[in-house]
Design a protein around this motif. Structure first.
Motif, short mmCIF file in Angstrom:
data_model
loop_
_atom_site.label_atom_id
_atom_site.label_comp_id
_atom_site.label_asym_id
_atom_site.label_seq_id
_atom_site.Cartn_x
_atom_site.Cartn_y
_atom_site.Cartn_z
N ILE A 128 20.85 34.05 31.66
CA ILE A 128 21.02 33.90 32.89
C ILE A 128 22.38 34.26 33.64
CG2 ILE A 128 20.92 31.94 34.59
CD1 ILE A 128 19.12 30.45 32.53
N HIS A 129 23.54 33.84 32.81
CA HIS A 129 24.74 34.29 33.38
C HIS A 129 25.19 35.70 33.09
CE1 HIS A 129 24.34 29.68 33.40
NE2 HIS A 129 24.93 29.97 34.70
N PRO A 130 25.79 36.44 33.91
CA PRO A 130 26.38 37.60 33.57
C PRO A 130 27.91 37.62 33.39
CG PRO A 130 26.14 37.76 36.03
CD PRO A 130 25.58 36.32 35.50
N MET A 131 28.54 38.46 32.54
CA MET A 131 30.02 38.44 32.54
C MET A 131 30.54 39.47 33.58
SD MET A 131 32.33 39.94 29.52
CE MET A 131 31.64 38.74 28.29
N LEU A 132 31.20 38.70 34.45
CA LEU A 132 31.85 39.51 35.79
C LEU A 132 32.84 40.64 35.43
CD1 LEU A 132 31.78 36.50 38.45
CD2 LEU A 132 30.13 38.02 37.81
N LYS A 133 32.84 41.52 36.01
CA LYS A 133 34.02 42.52 35.99
C LYS A 133 35.24 41.99 36.70
CE LYS A 133 35.52 47.36 36.88
NZ LYS A 133 35.01 48.24 37.65
N SER A 134 36.35 41.83 36.08
CA SER A 134 37.39 41.13 36.58
C SER A 134 38.71 41.73 36.35
CB SER A 134 37.74 39.73 36.17
OG SER A 134 38.88 39.10 36.63
N THR A 135 39.64 41.92 36.98
CA THR A 135 41.12 42.61 36.62
C THR A 135 41.68 41.57 35.80
OG1 THR A 135 41.96 41.42 38.72
CG2 THR A 135 41.27 43.80 38.84
N ALA A 136 41.48 40.29 35.76
CA ALA A 136 42.18 39.44 34.91
C ALA A 136 41.74 39.69 33.42
CB ALA A 136 41.59 37.89 35.05
N ILE A 137 40.42 40.11 33.01
CA ILE A 137 40.09 40.49 31.76
C ILE A 137 40.81 41.71 31.28
CG2 ILE A 137 38.20 41.05 30.27
CD1 ILE A 137 36.44 39.54 31.95
N SER A 138 41.04 42.73 32.03
CA SER A 138 41.65 44.04 31.77
C SER A 138 43.02 44.06 31.52
CB SER A 138 41.10 44.99 32.80
OG SER A 138 41.43 44.60 34.40
N ASP A 139 43.67 43.27 32.58
CA ASP A 139 44.97 42.99 32.58
C ASP A 139 45.58 42.05 31.34
OD1 ASP A 139 45.37 44.25 35.15
OD2 ASP A 139 45.91 42.60 36.23
N ALA A 140 44.70 41.17 31.09
CA ALA A 140 45.22 40.36 29.80
C ALA A 140 45.10 41.27 28.62
CB ALA A 140 44.17 39.14 29.69
N SER A 141 44.05 42.15 28.39
CA SER A 141 44.11 43.05 27.22
C SER A 141 45.12 43.99 27.03
CB SER A 141 42.65 43.91 27.42
OG SER A 141 42.62 44.64 28.52
N ILE A 142 45.91 44.27 27.96
CA ILE A 142 47.10 45.19 27.98
C ILE A 142 48.00 44.78 27.00
CG2 ILE A 142 49.16 46.07 29.32
CD1 ILE A 142 47.15 46.24 31.74
N THR A 143 48.12 43.46 27.04
CA THR A 143 49.12 42.60 26.17
C THR A 143 48.46 41.78 24.95
OG1 THR A 143 48.86 40.38 27.64
CG2 THR A 143 50.84 42.09 27.89
N ASN A 144 47.14 42.47 24.72
CA ASN A 144 46.51 42.05 23.33
C ASN A 144 46.22 40.60 23.92
OD1 ASN A 144 46.17 44.70 22.33
ND2 ASN A 144 47.73 44.19 20.62
N GLN A 145 45.84 40.07 24.80
CA GLN A 145 45.34 38.79 24.92
C GLN A 145 43.80 38.52 25.58
OE1 GLN A 145 49.12 37.73 27.26
NE2 GLN A 145 48.98 36.04 26.01
N THR A 146 43.32 37.57 25.63
CA THR A 146 41.95 37.03 26.02
C THR A 146 42.41 36.18 27.21
OG1 THR A 146 41.69 35.07 24.83
CG2 THR A 146 41.07 37.14 23.80
N LEU A 147 41.33 35.98 28.02
CA LEU A 147 41.23 34.93 29.08
C LEU A 147 41.57 33.76 28.82
CD1 LEU A 147 38.31 35.65 31.35
CD2 LEU A 147 40.76 36.03 31.95
N TYR A 148 41.50 33.10 27.57
CA TYR A 148 41.64 31.90 27.03
C TYR A 148 43.21 31.86 26.72
CZ TYR A 148 36.60 31.18 27.11
OH TYR A 148 35.22 31.21 27.47
N GLU A 149 43.79 32.85 26.22
CA GLU A 149 45.37 32.91 26.08
C GLU A 149 46.43 33.22 27.09
OE1 GLU A 149 44.14 35.11 21.76
OE2 GLU A 149 45.30 36.27 23.08
#
Length: 403
Positions: A345-366
């Motif tokens: 039912i729920h999609p995973m939204l495209k977000s700059t927060a996800i991509s920006d977090a990955s730059i420093t090897n982190q997830t949204l929860y971190e």
């Protein structure tokens, strides 16, 4: 018409040498970059959680959490500028303490009980950019932060999941330290318990990846040709390895390589659930059609050879979704018309927060919320939680629990 001259042996050698030199140079520079940013002495950690976040993870009201903290029931909280915060260890301790004094059917430790089988979730797609690793990482962390005992297996030789969890393949993943060590065909095979490593989240363990995983793809054809009666086929090897440690975990999340090889087929054969990520663009959906056809054909071959493919559930997760994009909405509607309730039912939204977090090897929860615009961060986390909460519901239903 004049024919093009054939490539000379010297030119071919030059190309091979150039590629090898570039590979070596890039690898050396990446290792230097990783040492600067993640020195061997450094250990990845996860941020502290606010009382509201901690209470939500445990499943209690914030007022009750304050009462538990005030009573000092085994909780060593951190107070900064008058504000209390909780580490992942604090949250786990509170959960354990509350579970010991819980009444009735109330449970704060959602571990499996007798009759509930290990959930092995294989996350897959063979087209890059579908959000497969992002999905695997956030799902594993979400489940661990909510009290489940989780084993994350990185089966992709590119090792992106490993890097997100603090295991740099170029620096600290040695020979025989991937799942290959537990599924190889020779006398050097190891127990999975010797390969599993802890992470900075108490309930989350990891089996990292490395290029050595490709050895399984190279060795399996030879093993099939030399197979003796009674030898375990390739498609049963991951299930056999996981079974050695199944009593230690509630859920296993496998991040598959983006290809339909022996590793992926073995992961599918071990799975109790399959999650297929799909980006709602025409080219990606066309690619997925070929992927599904090939997967179905190969699983039929596995079944004919004695393999089993029994699943509790199989679902499609729409990733990198942009709600304001008309064609994407049409594609999602198209997928739902074909697959029905198999599309989450729920999609995973495209977000700059996800991509920006990955730059420093982190997830949204971190990452810390203040690193982003609040609305951007909150929207991304809400979307991720909705996706993972829906998957948690599928897991609980497979166990016969109420969602």
């Amino acid at each position: 018409m004049a024919r093009k001259p054939a490539i000379s042996a010297s030119k071919a050698t030059e190309l091979r040498t150039l590629i090898q030199r570039h590979a070596n140079n890039l690898s050396q520079q990446l290792q230097a970059h990783q040492r600067n940013n993640f020195p061997p002495s450094a250990e990845k950690t996860i941020r502290l959680f606010s009382p509201a976040e901690a209470a939500k993870l445990i499943g209690i009201h914030e007022g009750y959490l304050r009462q538990v903290a005030a009573e000092g029931r085994g909780v060593a909280t951190t107070v900064t500028n008058g504000r209390r915060s909780y580490s992942v260890e604090d949250i786990q301790n509170i959960r354990r303490i509350l579970d010991q004094s819980a009444r009735g059917d109330r449970r704060y430790l959602p571990h499996r009980v007798d009759g509930e089988h290990l959930q092995i979730i294989t996350v897959m797609n063979f087209k890059g950019g579908s959000g497969k690793t992002t999905t695997s990482a956030h799902l594993a962390q979400y489940l661990a932060l909510h009290g489940y005992r989780v084993l994350a297996i990185d089966l992709d030789p590119q090792a992106s999941l490993s890097a997100l969890f603090g295991s740099q393949p170029e620096l600290d993943v040695g020979p025989n330290e991937t799942l290959y060590g537990a599924i190889r065909y020779d006398e050097h095979r190891r127990s999975i318990s010797e390969i599993v490593r802890g992470t900075y989240i108490p309930n989350l363990h990891l089996i990292p990846a490395h290029l050595e995983l490709m050895e399984f793809e190279h060795e399996t054809p030879r093993a099939l040709m030399q197979r003796a009666p009674g030898d375990l086929m390739f498609f049963g090897r991951i299930a056999q390895a996981i079974a050695e440690a199944q009593n230690l975990y509630d859920i296993v999340v496998i991040d598959c390589p983006p290809q339909l090889g022996y590793l992926t087929l073995s992961a599918l054969s071990a799975a109790t659930a399959v999650l297929i990520t799909v980006h709602p663009q025409m080219l990606d959906v066309l690619s997925m059609a070929q992927f599904l056809t090939m997967t179905g054909d190969l699983l039929e071959v596995v079944a004919d050879a004695g393999g089993t493919t029994n699943y509790d559930w199989m679902n499609y997760l729409v990733t990198r979704f942009e709600p304001s994009d008309g064609p994407q909405n049409q594609m999602v509607a198209f997928l739902r018309s074909i697959f029905g309730e198999h599309v989450l039912i729920h999609p995973m939204l495209k977000s700059t927060a996800i991509s920006d977090a990955s730059i420093t090897n982190q997830t949204l929860y971190e990452v810390e919320r203040q690193q982003f615009t609040r609305s951007t961060y909150d929207r991304a986390v809400e979307s991720m939680n909705q996706v993972n909460g829906e998957i948690e519901g599928l897991i609980r239903r497979a166990w016969g629990r109420t969602a």
